[in-house]
Design a protein around this motif. Structure first.
Motif, mmCIF file in Angstrom:
data_model
loop_
_atom_site.group_PDB
_atom_site.id
_atom_site.type_symbol
_atom_site.label_atom_id
_atom_site.label_comp_id
_atom_site.label_asym_id
_atom_site.label_seq_id
_atom_site.Cartn_x
_atom_site.Cartn_y
_atom_site.Cartn_z
ATOM 1 N N ASN A 103 -6.338 5.963 -2.480
ATOM 2 C CA ASN A 103 -6.933 6.364 -1.110
ATOM 3 C C ASN A 103 -7.228 4.937 -0.501
ATOM 4 N N THR A 104 -7.409 4.747 0.252
ATOM 5 C CA THR A 104 -7.457 3.096 1.595
ATOM 6 C C THR A 104 -9.018 2.529 0.957
ATOM 7 N N PHE A 105 -9.772 3.085 -0.236
ATOM 8 C CA PHE A 105 -11.178 2.351 -0.813
ATOM 9 C C PHE A 105 -10.464 1.685 -2.349
ATOM 10 N N GLY A 106 -9.466 1.809 -2.723
ATOM 11 C CA GLY A 106 -8.847 0.925 -3.739
ATOM 12 C C GLY A 106 -8.877 1.947 -4.784
ATOM 13 N N GLN A 107 -8.366 2.890 -5.017
ATOM 14 C CA GLN A 107 -8.900 3.722 -6.526
ATOM 15 C C GLN A 107 -7.391 4.481 -6.084
ATOM 16 N N PHE A 134 1.131 -1.033 -0.527
ATOM 17 C CA PHE A 134 0.012 0.305 0.179
ATOM 18 C C PHE A 134 0.599 1.375 0.008
ATOM 19 N N ASN A 135 0.400 2.031 -0.889
ATOM 20 C CA ASN A 135 1.344 3.382 -0.984
ATOM 21 C C ASN A 135 0.766 4.068 -0.916
ATOM 22 N N PRO A 136 0.475 5.816 -0.392
ATOM 23 C CA PRO A 136 -0.196 6.408 -0.167
ATOM 24 C C PRO A 136 -0.041 7.668 -1.449
ATOM 25 N N VAL A 137 1.143 7.415 -1.627
ATOM 26 C CA VAL A 137 1.397 8.847 -2.625
ATOM 27 C C VAL A 137 2.574 8.116 -3.433
ATOM 28 N N HIS A 159 -10.930 12.020 -4.169
ATOM 29 C CA HIS A 159 -11.390 11.460 -2.994
ATOM 30 C C HIS A 159 -10.026 10.731 -2.043
ATOM 31 N N VAL A 160 -9.306 11.076 -1.086
ATOM 32 C CA VAL A 160 -8.051 10.506 -0.345
ATOM 33 C C VAL A 160 -8.755 10.429 1.071
ATOM 34 N N SER A 161 -9.323 11.484 1.799
ATOM 35 C CA SER A 161 -9.534 10.421 3.249
ATOM 36 C C SER A 161 -11.606 10.759 3.100
ATOM 37 N N PRO A 174 -17.502 8.835 -2.613
ATOM 38 C CA PRO A 174 -17.917 10.061 -3.906
ATOM 39 C C PRO A 174 -16.916 8.367 -5.289
ATOM 40 N N SER A 175 -17.733 9.077 -6.719
ATOM 41 C CA SER A 175 -17.447 8.245 -7.496
ATOM 42 C C SER A 175 -15.860 8.893 -8.049
ATOM 43 N N PRO A 176 -15.028 8.020 -8.551
ATOM 44 C CA PRO A 176 -13.716 8.691 -8.882
ATOM 45 C C PRO A 176 -14.149 9.270 -10.256
#
Length: 258
Positions: free
Chosen positions: A132-136, A109-112, A163-165, A250-252
């Protein structure tokens, strides 16, 4: 030897980054931590022992983890495609590098992560690859007019569209600053949204990644990416306990890069 020459020769560089995160506005929250990164040229690098390339290792780099859909990326090929579309062609002396956190015992996992075009010791352009932590995932391409070198005084701006947080709106702008030296990298990101926002930074020295440094980092900060995701959820819990409002996913964005 310049940074670009070292990377093109196959060096993998370690960066024990000091990461800071400060939320501004009515609800404040700040933390500091360290995270282990590598800077490598995916088309050239020679991993040390204990580091796998597209195979399991204590730490590992998989091309499919970057560039395009998560776990189905095309790595450097994807990055070059987008740099080419922006008007930057391959040329001698310019190296494509990636600053990222490697897998730890197979976990990723990498935030950025940051795709960087480096010429000599100069930074020419960047793609910030945000997860993000939602798989996007969404990426932001950053460059100066005419692709002039990016210096420590350069501020690059991108509209926040991803959407990040769950405790932040998808609004406002990011302001990026990069300070690249042969022996050190510093990155600062200020997210502005009216009177609120977040200031994030990561900085640390660069040194050749060796088996000894891999073992030392594992003992000093066990867990690697597992440790990072645990910290993300811990600070999310603290924010919720402080009264932060949770926002639905939200939608990506329609495009994978902006």
């Amino acid at each position: 030897m310049t940074l670009a020459a070292r990377l093109e020769a196959g060096d993998v560089l370690a960066m024990a980054a000091l990461v800071t995160h400060a939320r501004r506005g009515a609800l404040r929250h700040t933390f500091r931590t360290h995270a282990d990164h590598v800077l490598l040229a995916p088309e050239h690098f020679h991993p040390p022992r204990l580091m796998g390339h597209n195979r399991f290792g204590l730490i590992a780099f998989y091309d499919a983890d970057h560039g395009g859909p998560r776990r189905a990326g095309t790595g450097a090929h994807w990055a070059w495609q987008h740099f080419n579309r922006a008007g930057i062609d391959r040329r001698q002396g310019v190296v494509l590098a990636l600053l990222t956190q490697p897998r730890f015992l197979g976990y990723w996992f990498n935030p950025v992560s940051f795709w960087m075009l480096i010429e000599g010791n100069a930074l020419i352009a960047v793609i910030a690859e945000v997860n993000n932590t939602f798989g996007q995932r969404h990426s932001y391409l950053l460059a100066r007019p005419e692709f002039a070198p990016i210096t420590a005084r350069t501020e690059l701006t991108a509209r926040k569209v991803f959407h990040v947080s769950p405790f932040q709106e998808v609004a406002g702008e990011y302001h990026f600053r990069f300070a690249l030296r042969p022996d050190r990298i510093a990155i600062r990101i200020a997210q502005e949204d009216g009177s609120a926002g977040i200031d994030t930074s990561m900085a640390g020295p660069l040194s050749t990644l060796t088996t000894g440094r891999i073992l030392a980092a594992t003992l000093r900060r066990p867990g690697g990416a597992l440790r990072v995701i645990a910290q993300i959820y811990w600070h999310a819990l603290r924010l919720k306990l402080k009264g932060a409002a949770y926002r639905r996913l939200p939608s990506p964005p329609d495009q994978e890069i902006s």
